[in-house]
Design a protein around this motif. Structure first.
Motif, PDB file in Angstrom:
ATOM      1  N   MET A 175       0.713  -1.112   0.173  1.00  0.00           N
ATOM      2  CA  MET A 175      -0.020  -0.130   0.387  1.00  0.00           C
ATOM      3  C   MET A 175       0.640   1.297   0.368  1.00  0.00           C
ATOM      4  N   PHE A 176       0.398   2.345  -0.543  1.00  0.00           N
ATOM      5  CA  PHE A 176       1.067   3.460  -0.934  1.00  0.00           C
ATOM      6  C   PHE A 176       0.695   3.974   0.734  1.00  0.00           C
ATOM      7  N   ARG A 177       1.779   4.517   1.459  1.00  0.00           N
ATOM      8  CA  ARG A 177       1.637   5.320   1.727  1.00  0.00           C
ATOM      9  C   ARG A 177       2.988   6.426   2.227  1.00  0.00           C
ATOM     10  N   PRO A 178       1.731   7.539   1.642  1.00  0.00           N
ATOM     11  CA  PRO A 178       3.627   8.334   1.515  1.00  0.00           C
ATOM     12  C   PRO A 178       3.227   8.892   2.980  1.00  0.00           C
ATOM     13  N   MET A 197      -1.555  18.094  -1.457  1.00  0.00           N
ATOM     14  CA  MET A 197      -1.124  17.205  -1.093  1.00  0.00           C
ATOM     15  C   MET A 197      -0.630  15.620  -2.318  1.00  0.00           C
ATOM     16  N   VAL A 198      -0.185  14.880  -1.651  1.00  0.00           N
ATOM     17  CA  VAL A 198       0.709  14.101  -2.647  1.00  0.00           C
ATOM     18  C   VAL A 198       0.403  13.552  -3.474  1.00  0.00           C
ATOM     19  N   GLY A 199       0.259  13.046  -4.779  1.00  0.00           N
ATOM     20  CA  GLY A 199      -0.039  13.402  -6.124  1.00  0.00           C
ATOM     21  C   GLY A 199      -0.168  11.253  -5.662  1.00  0.00           C
ATOM     22  N   THR A 200      -1.631  10.985  -6.572  1.00  0.00           N
ATOM     23  CA  THR A 200      -1.237   9.807  -5.976  1.00  0.00           C
ATOM     24  C   THR A 200      -0.421   8.449  -6.875  1.00  0.00           C
ATOM     25  N   ARG A 201       0.384   9.134  -7.593  1.00  0.00           N
ATOM     26  CA  ARG A 201       0.422   8.445  -8.678  1.00  0.00           C
ATOM     27  C   ARG A 201       2.778   8.859  -8.470  1.00  0.00           C
ATOM     28  N   ALA A 202       3.727   9.529  -7.387  1.00  0.00           N
ATOM     29  CA  ALA A 202       4.506  10.191  -6.863  1.00  0.00           C
ATOM     30  C   ALA A 202       5.179   8.731  -6.465  1.00  0.00           C
ATOM     31  N   GLU A 236       0.301  18.314  -4.861  1.00  0.00           N
ATOM     32  CA  GLU A 236      -0.722  18.729  -5.613  1.00  0.00           C
ATOM     33  C   GLU A 236      -2.014  19.192  -5.196  1.00  0.00           C
TER      34      GLU A 236
END
Lengths: 197, 115
Positions: free
Chosen positions: A1-4, B74-79, B39
């Motif tokens: 899961m992408f959890r930035p 916000m952090v981009g979903t493809r970041a 974003e």
């Protein structure tokens, strides 16, 4: 899961403060500068700039007249305060060999300036200045900057920033005085030699 | 997340706020030129103060002293993971009580790390 997980930190404080510090040395007070003695005056640099009608205006066209050369911009509040005074001076003193010449430093040029000329009913010529114009006049780092130029095309005084109407009018009047009167005011030279014959 | 941009205006000077009280005045403004992996970037300006100067009939909406401008990202979903920088420009026009300075822009950079 992408959890930035993002931390955001600004690199550095912006340069506004230091910019203003850099400008502080040129800040003028409302106390006006005095008219320089004729012997200390330097020639006003000539320029060729277009007026609102597209005609080229040379400062040298005004030789023989007292010129109030006003560097200004539409976004400059203090400039806008002075302009009605200049309209009045142009109206009242034009017949005595006086001219106001405005140099707008607006980046958008006539797009911003022409509506303003109409709104204010400006009765003197205005040209659009540029960096080169500012440079030959010592940089013109702030506005308004107003030069009073004598009938010989020399700079008699520079007013930096908003200056009182009375101070500017007094300066203009001093330069409009007939040469003989100015000479009498400044140097008392005996008309007839009193030396031994 | 929120980035905070500190701004310092020297004593005796002011910059027009983001909503100047006169149409002819140039507002302070932040514009993002490259947000990188971020974003949004909505800019939140501080509350301006109303100050009266000799050259105006009415008080002007200005910023003075030290203040902060916030920007919400916000952090981009493809970041992709890794470091980056969001870049923008802060433009402003400053005056003191007798003199105004030409409009200026300064670069701003928001470094970030996507884990």
């Amino acid at each position: 899961m992408f959890r930035p997980s993002v931390s955001v930190v600004l690199f550095s404080a912006l340069a506004l403060g230091s910019f203003f510090v850099g400008c502080s040395s040129s800040t003028r007070t409302v106390r006006a500068a005095s008219i320089r003695p004729a012997s200390d005056r330097k020639p006003a640099p000539d320029f060729a700039l277009k007026d609102a009608d597209g005609r080229t205006v040379h400062l040298s066209d005004y030789k023989g007249k007292v010129v109030l050369l006003d560097f200004w911009a539409t976004w400059c509040g203090p400039c806008r305060m002075e302009i009605p005074w200049f309209i009045e001076m142009q109206r009242d003193k034009k017949d005595r060999g006086f001219e106001v010449l405005g140099v707008s430093m607006d980046d958008n040029g006539w797009e911003d300036v022409k509506p303003f000329l109409a709104e204010m009913k400006i009765n003197y010529r205005v040209v659009i200045g540029n960096d080169q114009t500012a440079q030959i006049y010592g940089g013109v780092e702030s506005l308004p900057t107003t030069f009073l130029i004598d009938r010989d095309g020399k700079i008699a005084v520079v007013y930096l920033g908003l200056t009182s109407k009375k101070d500017i009018q007094d300066g203009v009047e001093q330069l409009l005085q007939p040469a003989s009167k100015v000479a009498l005011n400044r140097v008392l030279v005996p008309a007839v030699s009193s030396g031994p014959k | 997340m929120q980035a905070r941009i500190p701004v310092a205006v020297d004593a005796g000077y002011h910059v027009n706020s983001n909503t100047p009280s006169e149409e002819y005045l140039i507002p302070l403004k932040v514009v993002w030129t490259d947000k990188g992996a971020l974003e949004g970037g909505e800019v939140v300006y501080p509350k301006a103060s109303m100050e009266k100067y000799e050259f105006t009939e009415k008080p002007l909406s200005v910023f003075t002293g030290n203040f902060e401008i916030a920007a919400n990202f916000m952090v981009g979903t493809r970041a992709a993971a890794g470091p980056g920088i969001a870049a923008g420009k802060l433009s402003y026009q400053a005056c003191n009580r007798t003199t105004c300075f030409p409009p200026k822009s300064v670069e701003i950079a928001v470094p970030y790390q996507v884990d």
